[in-house]
Design a protein around this motif. Structure first.
Motif, PDB file in Angstrom:
ATOM      1  N   ARG A 100       0.852  -1.188   0.000  1.00 39.41           N
ATOM      2  CA  ARG A 100       0.000   0.000   0.000  1.00 39.41           C
ATOM      3  C   ARG A 100       0.886   1.236   0.000  1.00 39.41           C
ATOM      4  NH1 ARG A 100      -3.301   2.949   4.231  1.00 39.41           N
ATOM      5  NH2 ARG A 100      -2.109   1.762   5.752  1.00 39.41           N
ATOM      6  N   HIS A 141       1.268   5.234   0.506  1.00 39.04           N
ATOM      7  CA  HIS A 141       0.641   6.351   1.197  1.00 39.04           C
ATOM      8  C   HIS A 141       0.875   7.650   0.429  1.00 39.04           C
ATOM      9  CE1 HIS A 141       0.121   4.111   5.125  1.00 39.04           C
ATOM     10  NE2 HIS A 141       0.975   3.346   4.478  1.00 39.04           N
ATOM     11  N   GLU A 142       0.082   8.649   0.742  1.00 41.60           N
ATOM     12  CA  GLU A 142       0.290   9.968   0.158  1.00 41.60           C
ATOM     13  C   GLU A 142       1.601  10.549   0.675  1.00 41.60           C
ATOM     14  OE1 GLU A 142      -2.038  14.279  -0.261  1.00 41.60           O
ATOM     15  OE2 GLU A 142      -2.761  12.739   1.119  1.00 41.60           O
ATOM     16  N   HIS A 184      -5.827  10.375   5.696  1.00 40.92           N
ATOM     17  CA  HIS A 184      -5.446  11.695   5.183  1.00 40.92           C
ATOM     18  C   HIS A 184      -5.989  12.795   6.098  1.00 40.92           C
ATOM     19  CE1 HIS A 184      -4.482  14.875   2.384  1.00 40.92           C
ATOM     20  NE2 HIS A 184      -5.744  15.273   2.383  1.00 40.92           N
ATOM     21  N   THR A 203     -10.792   2.997   0.199  1.00 39.83           N
ATOM     22  CA  THR A 203     -10.959   4.427  -0.088  1.00 39.83           C
ATOM     23  C   THR A 203     -11.312   5.195   1.184  1.00 39.83           C
ATOM     24  OG1 THR A 203     -11.705   3.920  -2.337  1.00 39.83           O
ATOM     25  CG2 THR A 203     -12.243   6.100  -1.459  1.00 39.83           C
ATOM     26  N   GLY A 223      -8.307   5.393   3.441  1.00 39.88           N
ATOM     27  CA  GLY A 223      -7.358   6.386   2.966  1.00 39.88           C
ATOM     28  C   GLY A 223      -7.790   7.807   3.295  1.00 39.88           C
TER      29      GLY A 223
END
Length: 280
Positions: free
Chosen positions: A4, A6-7, A219, A212, A215
């Motif tokens: 996965r 990440h931002e 965030h 989603t 996430g």
């Protein structure tokens, strides 16, 4: 193994805290086996003679130093978010890997992500943290030692997924189920298979709705944590806990889906056998 991405962020502190499962600390040194792999240049960095183990804050500072050394380094889009964070999780029923196995997986994933280039002397700083069962986190600063910016491959997720499949095979781990591996479910779906397909879609780590939502929650937690207030930090921590519960739900759904499609031996109920011997 499920990778996965990440931002990207400006600092490594949140990424390291998530990898450790607790806030970074300036006082508590990390056990030697926690950082299972790292960029080759780390061997040239030494601490003073009286301090042999780095704290999590020192590890974060080590990853953050390129910002100070190259204050004008940025991506072609003038993006200064240089901290890349990816985690890879084992199947819930997988065996626990040894330290050398985690290290091998970390280096292979780092090469797949483009953050480690064999033979490159001025690469970027990265570490692999194995602090939670069945999970490894790679955290890197995309600013090279010479000040250039590392642009991750456009297909980084596909490369990570492909490498994860090869690691699963080489280390004899439980493979992630994919569409082509289950043709029978698509060609002649039973009621259980159809329900299992729904659960699998819900639990999908890449495109599933729960992924989603998770996430977005993560965030939001990161954004709230940047607010200069104790209430913001508390709210961010609560959101992180919610994100972890969502991940646990995804794993439970995935396990349930696997049970639904397992073949079962048909048995005749005792009442049915008794009825079969009755005279008409």
């Amino acid at each position: 193994m499920i990778p996965r991405l990440h931002e990207r962020t400006h600092t490594p502190h949140d990424s390291l805290a998530e990898a450790l499962g607790r806030p970074v600390s300036p006082n508590q040194g990390l056990p030697e086996y926690t950082v299972v792999a790292h960029w080759p240049g780390l061997d040239y960095f030494t601490l003073d003679d009286e301090q042999k183990i780095w704290t999590s804050v020192q590890w974060a500072k080590h990853l953050e130093d390129p910002y100070l050394e190259h204050p004008f380094a940025a991506s072609p889009d003038d993006d200064r978010r240089a901290i890349l964070h990816l985690d890879v999780r084992l199947h819930p029923d997988d065996r626990e890997l040894t330290g050398p196995e985690w290290a091998e997986a970390a280096h292979r994933l780092a090469r797949a992500a483009g953050i480690e280039i064999p033979g490159k002397e001025h690469g970027c700083r990265w570490i692999a943290v194995q602090a939670q069962p069945g999970r490894i986190d790679l955290i890197a600063n995309l600013i090279h030692l010479d000040g250039t910016w590392l642009a991750p491959p456009a297909d980084i997720l596909r490369r990570l997924s492909d490498e994860a499949r090869r690691i699963e095979q080489d280390l004899h781990l439980i493979p992630v189920r994919t569409g082509p591996s289950r043709p029978a479910i698509r060609t002649a779906p039973t009621a259980s298979a159809q329900l299992a397909s729904v659960l699998t879609q819900l639990a999908d780590e890449q495109i599933g709705p729960l992924a989603t939502v998770r996430g977005l929650v993560e965030h939001t937690a990161h954004r709230i944590a940047l607010q200069p207030s104790a209430a913001g930090i508390d709210t961010a921590h609560r959101l992180e806990l919610i994100a972890r519960r969502l991940h646990a739900i995804q794993q439970d759904l995935d396990t349930t889906a696997a049970h639904l499609v397992q073949p079962r031996v048909a048995t005749v109920p005792p009442a049915a056998r008794h009825t079969a011997h009755r005279s008409p």
